[in-house]
Write an enzyme that holds these catalytic residues in place. Structure first.
Site, PDB file in Angstrom:
ATOM      1  N   GLU A  17       5.013   0.738   8.335  1.00 59.01           N
ATOM      2  CA  GLU A  17       5.323   1.392   7.062  1.00 59.01           C
ATOM      3  C   GLU A  17       6.654   2.127   7.177  1.00 59.01           C
ATOM      4  OE1 GLU A  17       1.661   2.150   4.483  1.00 59.01           O
ATOM      5  OE2 GLU A  17       1.747   3.797   5.881  1.00 59.01           O
ATOM      6  N   SER A  34       5.157   1.072  -0.952  1.00 58.28           N
ATOM      7  CA  SER A  34       5.391   0.669  -2.348  1.00 58.28           C
ATOM      8  C   SER A  34       4.954  -0.761  -2.653  1.00 58.28           C
ATOM      9  CB  SER A  34       6.864   0.858  -2.737  1.00 58.28           C
ATOM     10  OG  SER A  34       7.198   2.218  -2.712  1.00 58.28           O
ATOM     11  N   HIS A  85      -0.829   7.974  10.155  1.00 55.29           N
ATOM     12  CA  HIS A  85      -0.044   7.769   8.934  1.00 55.29           C
ATOM     13  C   HIS A  85       1.134   8.747   8.929  1.00 55.29           C
ATOM     14  CE1 HIS A  85       1.112   7.699   4.731  1.00 55.29           C
ATOM     15  NE2 HIS A  85       0.510   6.510   4.660  1.00 55.29           N
ATOM     16  N   ASN A  87      -5.310   2.743   0.601  1.00 51.94           N
ATOM     17  CA  ASN A  87      -5.229   4.109   1.121  1.00 51.94           C
ATOM     18  C   ASN A  87      -5.146   5.042  -0.090  1.00 51.94           C
ATOM     19  OD1 ASN A  87      -4.672   6.511   2.371  1.00 51.94           O
ATOM     20  ND2 ASN A  87      -2.620   5.930   3.085  1.00 51.94           N
ATOM     21  N   TRP A  88      -6.272   5.630  -0.428  1.00 48.99           N
ATOM     22  CA  TRP A  88      -6.305   6.475  -1.638  1.00 48.99           C
ATOM     23  C   TRP A  88      -5.672   7.834  -1.416  1.00 48.99           C
ATOM     24  CZ3 TRP A  88     -11.782   5.946  -4.348  1.00 48.99           C
ATOM     25  CH2 TRP A  88     -11.913   4.637  -4.842  1.00 48.99           C
ATOM     26  N   LYS A  89      -5.385   8.161  -0.161  1.00 49.83           N
ATOM     27  CA  LYS A  89      -4.820   9.482   0.160  1.00 49.83           C
ATOM     28  C   LYS A  89      -5.715  10.574  -0.438  1.00 49.83           C
ATOM     29  CE  LYS A  89      -0.386   7.266   0.661  1.00 49.83           C
ATOM     30  NZ  LYS A  89       1.069   7.293   0.552  1.00 49.83           N
TER      31      LYS A  89
HETATM   32  P1  PGA Z   1       2.486   3.504  -1.191  1.00 44.03           P
HETATM   33  O1  PGA Z   1       1.764   4.149   0.065  1.00 44.03           O
HETATM   34  O2  PGA Z   1       1.916   2.147  -1.382  1.00 44.03           O
HETATM   35  O3  PGA Z   1       2.184   4.437  -2.349  1.00 44.03           O
HETATM   36  O4  PGA Z   1       3.943   3.473  -0.869  1.00 44.03           O
HETATM   37  C1  PGA Z   1       1.514   3.396   1.209  1.00 44.03           C
HETATM   38  C2  PGA Z   1       1.028   4.280   2.311  1.00 44.03           C
HETATM   39  O5  PGA Z   1       1.531   5.413   2.455  1.00 44.03           O
HETATM   40  O6  PGA Z   1       0.131   3.884   3.070  1.00 44.03           O
END
Ligand code: PGA
Length: 257
Positions: free
Chosen positions: A169, A220, A97, A11-13
């Protein structure tokens, strides 16, 4: 039934900041994972990079997106529909999300409409759920997950549910971009407990035959902890944010499977 390959989703956001950087990262990941046959890698970049990536993706990775509008088309300035995402080459879609819920006000009802739109368009949804730290501390995890599952899956039949992957999550474990930043992390036991709970909630909706629901973990994830979530907690895959922006780190996560 065939055993599913673990699903590793990047997930590159809202990253990286240019097509040049995005393409470089994408190509390094494709190169790094192309020989890995026992895992399904999905990269979810910002929408605007998708057409370019589709041309160079090959078979090693599938492309996904991070959101969609719930309507098929129409007067909805700024929106992209699930069918447009499908047409652009997306096979997966992240829906609900916590950042969408928190910053863009997505409710369970909106998430439900988006899940239905994705299913209708023929894209496989990755349906995100998870509790905040306050909710966890107040002993509300179960109630939060129940609300999100029941609200998100309202009116979705068992056949369609089988196309959905649930991403657990815990919001308190999601990074601001650095998956190694010191903070409290769920143990494999914590996650296992949440998984059992999610499976029970799903079974209440769909009956016992769905106990094999696909549930992946996100929050994380990095190359040092990824194995424990797959092997000890027994999750069906991982949703990776910050660590997916570093090709070497992400490739290691994929190879650790
Ligand atoms: P993160 O993000 O691995 O940086 O905690 C995960 C996510 O929000 O999908």
């Amino acid at each position: 039934m065939n055993k599913m390959k673990p699903l590793i989703v990047a997930n590159w956001k809202c990253n990286p900041t240019s097509l040049r950087k995005a393409k470089e990262l994408f190509e390094q990941v494709v190169e790094g994972v192309k020989k890995e046959k026992n895992v399904q890698v999905v990269i979810c970049p910002p929408f605007i990079y998708i057409p370019t990536f589709k041309q160079v993706a090959g078979k090693a990775v599938k492309i996904g997106c991070q959101d969609c509008h719930w309507e098929y088309h129409g007067a909805f300035t700024g929106e992209i529909s699930a069918s447009m995402a499908k047409d652009a080459g997306c096979e997966y879609i992240i829906i609900g999300h916590s950042e969408r819920r928190r910053y863009f006000g997505e409710t369970d009802d909106v998430v439900n409409k988006k899940l239905k739109a994705a299913l209708e368009a023929g894209i496989l949804p990755i349906f995100c759920i998870g509790e905040t730290n306050e909710e966890r501390r107040a002993g509300k995890t179960e109630a939060v997950l129940e609300g999100e599952i029941n609200g998100g899956l309202e009116g979705i039949n068992a056949d369609d549910f089988s196309k959905i992957t649930i991403a657990y999550e815990p919001i308190w474990a999601i990074s601001d971009g650095d998956p190694y930043a010191t903070k409290e992390m769920p143990t494999p036991e914590n996650i296992k407990k949440a998984e059992v709970l999610i499976k029970d909630l799903v079974a209440e909706n769909y009956g016992k035959k769905i106990v094999g629901a696909k549930i992946i973990y996100g929050g994380s994830v990095n190359a040092a902890n990824s194995k424990s979530y797959l092997k000890e907690a027994g999750m069906s895959g991982l949703l990776v944010g910050g660590a997916s922006l570093k090709a070497e780190e992400f490739v290691k996560i994929v190879k650790n499977v």
